[in-house]
Design an enzyme around this catalytic site. Structure first.
Site, PDB file in Angstrom:
ATOM      1  N   ASP A   1       2.298  17.269 -16.611  1.00 59.77           N
ATOM      2  CA  ASP A   1       2.528  18.508 -15.854  1.00 59.77           C
ATOM      3  C   ASP A   1       2.881  18.237 -14.389  1.00 59.77           C
ATOM      4  O   ASP A   1       3.870  18.759 -13.873  1.00 59.77           O
ATOM      5  CB  ASP A   1       1.295  19.428 -15.907  1.00 59.77           C
ATOM      6  CG  ASP A   1       0.937  19.811 -17.333  1.00 59.77           C
ATOM      7  OD1 ASP A   1       1.770  19.594 -18.230  1.00 59.77           O
ATOM      8  OD2 ASP A   1      -0.187  20.299 -17.548  1.00 59.77           O
TER       9      ASP A   1
ATOM     10  N   HIS B   1       1.797  40.132 -40.650  1.00 60.77           N
ATOM     11  CA  HIS B   1       2.019  39.282 -39.463  1.00 60.77           C
ATOM     12  C   HIS B   1       3.338  38.508 -39.559  1.00 60.77           C
ATOM     13  O   HIS B   1       3.372  37.439 -40.145  1.00 60.77           O
ATOM     14  CB  HIS B   1       0.846  38.308 -39.314  1.00 60.77           C
ATOM     15  CG  HIS B   1      -0.411  38.990 -38.898  1.00 60.77           C
ATOM     16  ND1 HIS B   1      -0.717  39.240 -37.585  1.00 60.77           N
ATOM     17  CD2 HIS B   1      -1.408  39.515 -39.630  1.00 60.77           C
ATOM     18  CE1 HIS B   1      -1.869  39.891 -37.517  1.00 60.77           C
ATOM     19  NE2 HIS B   1      -2.318  40.076 -38.746  1.00 60.77           N
TER      20      HIS B   1
ATOM     21  N   GLY C   1      -5.657  42.740 -33.806  1.00 61.26           N
ATOM     22  CA  GLY C   1      -6.962  42.637 -33.168  1.00 61.26           C
ATOM     23  C   GLY C   1      -8.037  42.933 -34.183  1.00 61.26           C
ATOM     24  O   GLY C   1      -7.755  43.510 -35.241  1.00 61.26           O
TER      25      GLY C   1
ATOM     26  N   CYS D   1      -0.098  44.868 -37.028  1.00 60.46           N
ATOM     27  CA  CYS D   1      -1.452  45.035 -37.575  1.00 60.46           C
ATOM     28  C   CYS D   1      -2.239  46.068 -36.757  1.00 60.46           C
ATOM     29  O   CYS D   1      -1.864  47.236 -36.754  1.00 60.46           O
ATOM     30  CB  CYS D   1      -2.143  43.670 -37.639  1.00 60.46           C
ATOM     31  SG  CYS D   1      -3.575  43.691 -38.718  1.00 60.46           S
ATOM     32  N   TYR D   2      -3.250  45.676 -36.023  1.00 60.39           N
ATOM     33  CA  TYR D   2      -3.986  46.649 -35.200  1.00 60.39           C
ATOM     34  C   TYR D   2      -3.012  47.412 -34.294  1.00 60.39           C
ATOM     35  O   TYR D   2      -3.154  48.617 -34.069  1.00 60.39           O
ATOM     36  CB  TYR D   2      -5.045  45.927 -34.350  1.00 60.39           C
ATOM     37  CG  TYR D   2      -5.834  46.853 -33.445  1.00 60.39           C
ATOM     38  CD1 TYR D   2      -6.950  47.518 -33.919  1.00 60.39           C
ATOM     39  CD2 TYR D   2      -5.464  47.044 -32.109  1.00 60.39           C
ATOM     40  CE1 TYR D   2      -7.680  48.375 -33.091  1.00 60.39           C
ATOM     41  CE2 TYR D   2      -6.178  47.897 -31.277  1.00 60.39           C
ATOM     42  CZ  TYR D   2      -7.288  48.555 -31.770  1.00 60.39           C
ATOM     43  OH  TYR D   2      -8.005  49.397 -30.958  1.00 60.39           O
TER      44      TYR D   2
ATOM     45  N   LYS E   1       2.702  23.974 -22.810  1.00 57.58           N
ATOM     46  CA  LYS E   1       2.784  22.510 -22.790  1.00 57.58           C
ATOM     47  C   LYS E   1       4.042  21.984 -23.498  1.00 57.58           C
ATOM     48  O   LYS E   1       4.712  21.089 -22.989  1.00 57.58           O
ATOM     49  CB  LYS E   1       1.535  21.942 -23.477  1.00 57.58           C
ATOM     50  CG  LYS E   1       1.333  20.470 -23.250  1.00 57.58           C
ATOM     51  CD  LYS E   1       0.612  20.247 -21.949  1.00 57.58           C
ATOM     52  CE  LYS E   1       0.451  18.798 -21.615  1.00 57.58           C
ATOM     53  NZ  LYS E   1      -0.296  18.636 -20.371  1.00 57.58           N
TER      54      LYS E   1
ATOM     55  N   GLU F   1       4.691  36.799 -37.339  1.00 54.18           N
ATOM     56  CA  GLU F   1       4.621  35.576 -36.540  1.00 54.18           C
ATOM     57  C   GLU F   1       4.015  34.410 -37.307  1.00 54.18           C
ATOM     58  O   GLU F   1       4.112  33.267 -36.888  1.00 54.18           O
ATOM     59  CB  GLU F   1       3.826  35.841 -35.246  1.00 54.18           C
ATOM     60  CG  GLU F   1       2.322  36.079 -35.397  1.00 54.18           C
ATOM     61  CD  GLU F   1       1.929  37.505 -35.820  1.00 54.18           C
ATOM     62  OE1 GLU F   1       2.791  38.225 -36.354  1.00 54.18           O
ATOM     63  OE2 GLU F   1       0.756  37.874 -35.642  1.00 54.18           O
TER      64      GLU F   1
END
Ligand code: XMP
Length: 521
Positions: free
Chosen positions: A234, A176, A58, A89-90, A377, A178
């Site tokens: 969808d 990070h 964040g 991180c944060y 999606k 990710e």
């Protein structure tokens, strides 16, 4: 909302640009992951029975007076239930701060790729090479560890690049994992999910289909479900899951609002009608076009279209109730980001456009059933393919509910609809011929109510302009203009001006989102 019956990880969102990415990576590894706001009451979090919690990054600093905090009583619950918790991180700084460590701003800020040295013996970093490149983005650092924890990785300027407090199931990384650029990032996420939290990789397309169909069967029993299908991915996939669960108790209604693209009505009818036991087509073109006359304001257009749709749908519902019996449920193709956009998980989202048709269930007095509410999606597309839909269909570009009405920056008339449709066909055709149509999130034409002077043959013209909008995007929250080949653009523009009567100028939209939106209206 029905809660999922999968091993679940909760990501508490502290506002990082990578929060969605954390969830995506975990889901790709087969573990259902849900993002919740950091401010959610603990009871809501507990309802998900998470096998682990991730605290996202964040933009704030933990020592600021208004910094974002954990849900009240989170730490007590986490400790008493030994819920593995990973701070990123944060998230790591916050854990260090609240557990008695020290976080400070530093002059040696780290942005971009850095090399970490991994120390022996942690489960989290076990599969990571001793020296690895990781993606850093921080100005604060953990300077003093909280009691009971130890450093498990460092960089030359960051003494605590990762930490763990084994006794209480806490770990954290300053970088990070990710982000694609972090070497061994997937190994770190895998270690957290499977070794530390003990998750099983049950979030798989085929499992999802089997479980959802079984749940739908047991929830719906012998009740009837009514569902509007638009021809989009969808609603089609949601309706197919319902069809698999309850067969002939499902009735699908496809409304032609007169605002669809060239050939779309025929295509949707040909593709969808064979898939469903009960597929009903309603031609409501006249109602929509008549009501849209003279309307310029986009929100007014959306309101009129939504209201007209509700009326037409309601009429069809009453007619069907008389012939087949009453309906109890309304099927909807809502997916996870729709819930985020409509403010369910994010407190920060402001009203930009009214995308979602929320009034329908109330007007019809029906309960809502949303088979895709947990999915993103790309997952909907994979489910669609697994259910047998052709890849050309599941990979269709998104198309807005109000259709061409938001691509005519003026009142809708039949002539303007013709212009925007013909230009759209030419654009699609040229992109397909060049083999690049599938590369973009959306590519479409827009009618602009600007008349300008041109010369065609020996005559002066005073005609309309068409804008071309072609963007790349991951999820429509942000979008970047496509860097299209100039020859291709020129060829497309020349064809539009030559072939579409009433157009003498074509413009290429160079605006990214934000600050522009994808559609013009
Ligand atoms: P914007 O224009 O907000 O669009 O950047 C983001 C995505 O949403 C689609 N869109 C809509 N979809 N009803 C819809 O169902 C709407 O009113 C609507 N407006 C925009 C747009 O095509 C893009 O994919």
């Amino acid at each position: 909302m029905t809660l999922p019956n999968y091993d679940t990880i909760v990501v508490l969102d502290f506002g990082s640009q990578y929060t969605q990415l954390i969830a995506r990576r975990m889901r790709e590894l087969g573990v259902y992951t849900e993002i919740l706001p950091h401010s959610i009451p603990l009871s809501e979090l507990q309802l998900r029975k998470p096998k682990g919690v991730v605290l996202s990054g964040g933009p704030m600093s933990v020592y600021e007076s208004d910094s974002l905090n954990l849900p009240a009583d989170f730490l007590e619950w986490q400790e008493s239930r030994s819920i593995p918790t990973l701070g990123i991180c944060y998230g790591m700084q916050l854990l260090a701060h609240v557990l008695g460590g020290k976080v400070l701003a530093v002059t040696n800020r780290e942005y971009g790729l850095q090399t970490i040295s991994v120390l022996e013996g942690s489960q989290l970093l076990e599969a990571v090479r001793k020296k690895s490149q990781v993606w850093m983005s921080h100005g604060d650092q953990v300077q003093a560890l909280p009691p009971g924890s130890r450093v498990i990785a460092k960089t030359s300027t960051c003494p605590v690049a990762a930490l763990e407090s084994k006794g209480r199931g806490i770990c954290g990384v300053q970088f990070h994992p990710e982000v694609h650029h972090t070497e061994g990032g997937t190994d770190i996420i895998r270690a957290f999910l499977f070794d530390i939290c003990g998750c099983s990789p049950t979030w798989q397309v085929s499992n999802f289909i089997d479980q959802t169909v079984a749940e739908l069967k047991s929830t719906l029993g012998s009740e009837r479900v009514l569902m509007g299908v638009s021809g989009g991915v969808d609603s089609t996939v949601a309706a197919l899951l319902l069809q698999n669960a309850i067969g002939g108790q499902l009735h699908c209604v496809f409304v032609d609002n007169g605002l669809l693209r060239t050939g779309e009505v025929e295509e949707v009818r040909a593709n969808l009608a064979p898939l469903f036991t009960n597929f009903h087509f309603v031609d409501a073109t006249e109602i929509f076009l008549q009501r849209l006359q003279d309307i310029v304001d986009p929100e007014e257009k959306r309101r009129i279209i939504a209201t007209a749709f509700i009326e037409v749908f309601q009429q069809k519902a009453s007619e069907l109730s008389r012939s087949v019996g009453d309906f109890t449920y309304l099927g909807q193709g809502t997916i996870a980001p729709d819930r985020i956009e409509s403010g369910v998980t994010s407190s920060a989202s402001s009203h930009i456009k009214s995308h979602h048709n929320v009034a329908l269930p109330e007007t019809l007095h029906l309960k809502v059933i949303e088979p895709l509410q947990l999915l993103y999606k790309d997952e909907v597309r994979r489910v669609g393919e697994e259910l047998g839909l052709p890849s050309s269909f599941v990979n269709r570009q998104p198309f807005p509910g109000p259709a061409m009405a938001v691509r005519i920056v003026a009142p809708v008339t039949t002539d303007r609809l013709r212009i925007v449709r013909e230009a759209d066909v030419i654009l699609t055709d040229e992109l397909k011929r060049a083999g690049v149509f599938g590369d973009f999130w959306q590519a479409f034409a827009v009618f602009l109510p600007v008349q300008s002077v041109g010369v065609m043959g020996d005559s002066r013209t005073f005609e309309y302009a068409v804008a071309l909008r072609i963007v790349e995007s991951e999820d429509a929250m942000t979008a970047r203009i496509a860097h299209l080949d100039w020859d291709l653009l020129e060829r497309t523009a020349t064809r539009i001006i030559n072939e579409v009567h009433g157009v003498n100028r074509v413009l290429y939209d160079l605006s990214n989102k934000p600050p522009a939106t994808i559609e013009f209206l």
